[in-house]
Design an enzyme around this catalytic site. Structure first.
Site, PDB file in Angstrom:
ATOM      1  N   HIS A   1     -93.781 -11.228  -2.044  1.00  0.00           N
ATOM      2  CA  HIS A   1     -93.679  -9.661  -2.835  1.00  0.00           C
ATOM      3  C   HIS A   1     -94.691  -8.739  -2.289  1.00  0.00           C
ATOM      4  O   HIS A   1     -95.174  -9.290  -2.912  1.00  0.00           O
ATOM      5  CB  HIS A   1     -93.428  -9.771  -4.017  1.00  0.00           C
ATOM      6  CG  HIS A   1     -92.477  -9.503  -4.591  1.00  0.00           C
ATOM      7  ND1 HIS A   1     -92.485  -8.006  -5.240  1.00  0.00           N
ATOM      8  CD2 HIS A   1     -91.247  -9.339  -4.689  1.00  0.00           C
ATOM      9  CE1 HIS A   1     -90.896  -7.311  -5.232  1.00  0.00           C
ATOM     10  NE2 HIS A   1     -89.970  -8.589  -5.110  1.00  0.00           N
TER      11      HIS A   1
ATOM     12  N   ASP B   1     -85.733 -15.465  -4.895  1.00  0.00           N
ATOM     13  CA  ASP B   1     -84.649 -16.121  -3.906  1.00  0.00           C
ATOM     14  C   ASP B   1     -85.294 -17.258  -3.745  1.00  0.00           C
ATOM     15  O   ASP B   1     -84.365 -18.038  -2.606  1.00  0.00           O
ATOM     16  CB  ASP B   1     -84.600 -15.359  -2.679  1.00  0.00           C
ATOM     17  CG  ASP B   1     -84.198 -13.595  -3.095  1.00  0.00           C
ATOM     18  OD1 ASP B   1     -83.378 -13.786  -3.810  1.00  0.00           O
ATOM     19  OD2 ASP B   1     -84.630 -13.282  -2.358  1.00  0.00           O
TER      20      ASP B   1
HETATM   21  N1  COA Z   1     -94.358 -16.622   4.858  1.00  0.00           N
HETATM   22  C1  COA Z   1     -95.506 -16.654   5.629  1.00  0.00           C
HETATM   23  N2  COA Z   1     -96.726 -15.373   4.827  1.00  0.00           N
HETATM   24  C2  COA Z   1     -95.892 -14.286   4.545  1.00  0.00           C
HETATM   25  C3  COA Z   1     -95.766 -14.518   3.862  1.00  0.00           C
HETATM   26  C4  COA Z   1     -94.579 -15.732   3.172  1.00  0.00           C
HETATM   27  N3  COA Z   1     -93.130 -15.199   2.942  1.00  0.00           N
HETATM   28  N4  COA Z   1     -95.555 -13.277   2.910  1.00  0.00           N
HETATM   29  C5  COA Z   1     -96.192 -12.701   3.564  1.00  0.00           C
HETATM   30  N5  COA Z   1     -96.661 -12.918   4.459  1.00  0.00           N
HETATM   31  C6  COA Z   1     -98.526 -12.930   5.200  1.00  0.00           C
HETATM   32  C7  COA Z   1     -97.751 -11.879   6.337  1.00  0.00           C
HETATM   33  O1  COA Z   1     -97.507 -12.635   7.556  1.00  0.00           O
HETATM   34  C8  COA Z   1     -98.618 -10.919   6.975  1.00  0.00           C
HETATM   35  O2  COA Z   1     -99.784 -11.817   6.586  1.00  0.00           O
HETATM   36  P1  COA Z   1    -100.975 -10.722   7.476  1.00  0.00           P
HETATM   37  O3  COA Z   1    -101.786  -9.899   6.522  1.00  0.00           O
HETATM   38  O4  COA Z   1    -101.828 -12.078   7.974  1.00  0.00           O
HETATM   39  O5  COA Z   1    -100.377 -10.606   8.907  1.00  0.00           O
HETATM   40  C9  COA Z   1     -99.023 -10.437   4.663  1.00  0.00           C
HETATM   41  O6  COA Z   1     -98.992 -12.204   3.910  1.00  0.00           O
HETATM   42  C10 COA Z   1     -98.244  -9.780   4.178  1.00  0.00           C
HETATM   43  O7  COA Z   1     -97.398 -10.009   4.234  1.00  0.00           O
HETATM   44  P2  COA Z   1     -96.273  -8.627   4.993  1.00  0.00           P
HETATM   45  O8  COA Z   1     -95.472  -9.308   5.437  1.00  0.00           O
HETATM   46  O9  COA Z   1     -97.141  -7.621   5.350  1.00  0.00           O
HETATM   47  O10 COA Z   1     -96.102  -7.990   3.086  1.00  0.00           O
HETATM   48  P3  COA Z   1     -94.551  -6.836   3.111  1.00  0.00           P
HETATM   49  O11 COA Z   1     -95.212  -6.472   1.821  1.00  0.00           O
HETATM   50  O12 COA Z   1     -94.795  -5.689   4.213  1.00  0.00           O
HETATM   51  O13 COA Z   1     -93.520  -7.672   2.531  1.00  0.00           O
HETATM   52  C11 COA Z   1     -92.157  -9.529   2.271  1.00  0.00           C
HETATM   53  C12 COA Z   1     -93.438  -8.849   1.634  1.00  0.00           C
HETATM   54  C13 COA Z   1     -91.200  -9.696   0.260  1.00  0.00           C
HETATM   55  C14 COA Z   1     -91.096  -8.815   2.819  1.00  0.00           C
HETATM   56  C15 COA Z   1     -92.549 -10.678   2.667  1.00  0.00           C
HETATM   57  O14 COA Z   1     -93.210 -11.576   1.686  1.00  0.00           O
HETATM   58  C16 COA Z   1     -91.283 -11.632   2.798  1.00  0.00           C
HETATM   59  O15 COA Z   1     -91.209 -11.209   4.322  1.00  0.00           O
HETATM   60  N6  COA Z   1     -91.011 -12.718   2.737  1.00  0.00           N
HETATM   61  C17 COA Z   1     -89.949 -13.828   2.896  1.00  0.00           C
HETATM   62  C18 COA Z   1     -88.468 -12.551   2.834  1.00  0.00           C
HETATM   63  C19 COA Z   1     -88.489 -13.208   1.463  1.00  0.00           C
HETATM   64  O16 COA Z   1     -88.389 -14.256   0.845  1.00  0.00           O
HETATM   65  N7  COA Z   1     -87.605 -12.150   0.772  1.00  0.00           N
HETATM   66  C20 COA Z   1     -87.043 -11.742  -0.839  1.00  0.00           C
HETATM   67  C21 COA Z   1     -87.991 -10.625  -1.560  1.00  0.00           C
HETATM   68  S1  COA Z   1     -87.558 -10.671  -2.695  1.00  0.00           S
END
Ligand code: COA
Length: 384
Positions: free
Chosen positions: A263, A319
């Site tokens: 998140h 979720d």
């Molecule tokens: N699985 C694996 N790795 C994850 C992850 C996940 N669900 N969520 C974050 N990470 C890792 C990323 O790969 C990234 O790693 P890096 O720094 O080595 O590149 C780091 O953690 C930061 O992630 P990032 O996607 O840049 O964070 P964000 O703040 O932009 O995105 C979300 C937040 C929620 C979009 C992201 O955690 C995600 O895609 N989660 C899965 C989808 C989900 O459950 N969404 C519902 C949200 S309520």
């Protein structure tokens, strides 16, 4: 990095876009407050109708106010024939989020006092957006199953009535309570992507219907509202608890995101996911089916271990467990994101109202990285 006149933050991370009195997330401590009330208290003591009142009127209602409010909300549950016809005519191959987006825009033509311009629109008088989103989702499911539309019940909670309209039979009390509280958990969550979208559209003085329709488009994405659908895809792909480890190793090696994890705001476990996990335990016991719970707990445990090793702890969000709860309640996966929308619509509306109170149109800048100014060439002088 500094742009010409501003500061560049990819994904607007850390940028404060406006002030708000609606919701506060304390991501370090895993706390969520709506108008000052903790999500735990709202989940325990309120229901979706009361939380909608809280969101729109900025305080909890008194007893007579709540009774009058429930009567009003329940009286608007039924959807006009024209909207039902639109639902029936929608291509079966389309995702219901596309339907919801279109219906929301279409619905504005059927409110009693046609609203052409939002500056004069008092959304609190036109509850269709909040109440009827649930009825539209239920009507879509009936249409998908080629069954007749199930008219709403006037005496059950918003969540229980939704279950009734989708499944065509009265839910048990615990099912109605869980469904309704799931809506409370999803009703509001500060400046997330869909809410921000709603506010951006509201800031142009467009209608609340357009704001909500646009927000639905943002929610559709798998990084936002679509995640719980994907969690269940993942659970199905894994199949059994003993296959979690190899599946995770493969997924992480391929740099795949594990859905329902992580998140932007929460640095610890999302407070809503604790409540959702409690519901999953309850519904697992009642239905005597522990398949999903076992696989999800194993994913949570093993993912946590692997991410800790990398020094990057990532925790479940709301979720992670919700899809399994809905599946055990007999709801099809295709409805998960629409169900998120039918809860969040209350929050979107609160944000639209707040945006209008002290409006300034949103207009950020971009950091240009394209070509320098150049001459336009006639077509026969251009090369690849
Ligand atoms: N699985 C694996 N790795 C994850 C992850 C996940 N669900 N969520 C974050 N990470 C890792 C990323 O790969 C990234 O790693 P890096 O720094 O080595 O590149 C780091 O953690 C930061 O992630 P990032 O996607 O840049 O964070 P964000 O703040 O932009 O995105 C979300 C937040 C929620 C979009 C992201 O955690 C995600 O895609 N989660 C899965 C989808 C989900 O459950 N969404 C519902 C949200 S309520």
């Amino acid at each position: 990095m500094s742009a010409d006149t501003g500061t560049f933050c990819k994904g607007l991370e850390g940028v404060i876009a406006d002030t708000t009195t609606i919701c506060r997330i304390d991501g370090q401590n895993g706390k969520l407050y709506i108008r000052g009330y903790s999500i735990e208290d709202l989940a325990r003591y309120s229901d979706f109708e009361e939380v909608t009142y809280l969101l729109l009127y900025e305080r909890l209602p008194t007893k007579p106010e709540l009774e009058a409010w429930r009567t009003r909300m329940r009286a608007s549950r039924d959807i006009p024939t024209q909207v039902r016809e639109m639902i029936r005519a929608f291509p079966v191959s389309a995702h219901p989020m596309q339907l919801l987006q279109s219906v929301m825009a279409y619905m504005s033509s059927y409110v009693e006092h046609r609203i052409q311009h939002s500056a004069t629109c008092d959304c609190k008088d036109t509850l269709h957006q909040v109440v009827q989103t649930a009825s539209v989702v239920a009507a879509y499911q009936c249409s998908r199953e080629n069954k007749p539309y199930v008219p709403p019940l006037p005496d059950r909670s918003h969540g229980a009535n939704f279950l009734y309209m989708v499944r065509g039979r009265e839910p048990e009390d615990y099912e109605g309570r869980i469904m309704d509280t799931c809506l409370v958990l999803h009703a509001e969550h500060e400046f997330n992507a869909s809410t921000f979208t709603a506010r951006v559209v509201a800031s142009t003085l467009s209608t609340c219907y357009c704001s909500i329709s646009a927000a639905m488009g943002a929610l559709y994405g798998s990084l936002h509202g679509g995640a719980n659908e994907r969690v269940m895809d993942m659970v199905e792909e894994i199949g059994t608890k003993d296959r979690v480890g190899p599946w995770l190793d493969r997924a992480l090696a391929q740099k795949r995101k594990v859905m329902g994890m992580g998140h932007r705001e929460y640095k610890v476990k999302d407070p809503r996911s604790y409540i959702m996990e409690g519901f999953l335990k309850e519904v697992t016991e009642k239905k005597g089916d522990s398949r999903y719970y076992e696989i999800l707990k194993e994913i949570e445990r093993q993912f946590h271990e692997r991410m800790e090793e990398k020094g990057k702890p990532i925790h479940p969000n709301v979720d992670f467990y919700s899809g399994a709860v809905y599946t055990l309640l007999g709801l099809p996966r295709i409805l998960f994101t629409p169900m998120f929308a039918m809860a969040r619509v209350a929050g979107w509306l609160a944000h639209v109202l707040e945006q209008r109170k002290d409006n300034r149109i949103y207009r950020p800048e971009s950091l240009y990285q394209g070509p320098a100014p150049r001459d336009w060439l006639p077509i026969d002088q251009r090369v690849d």
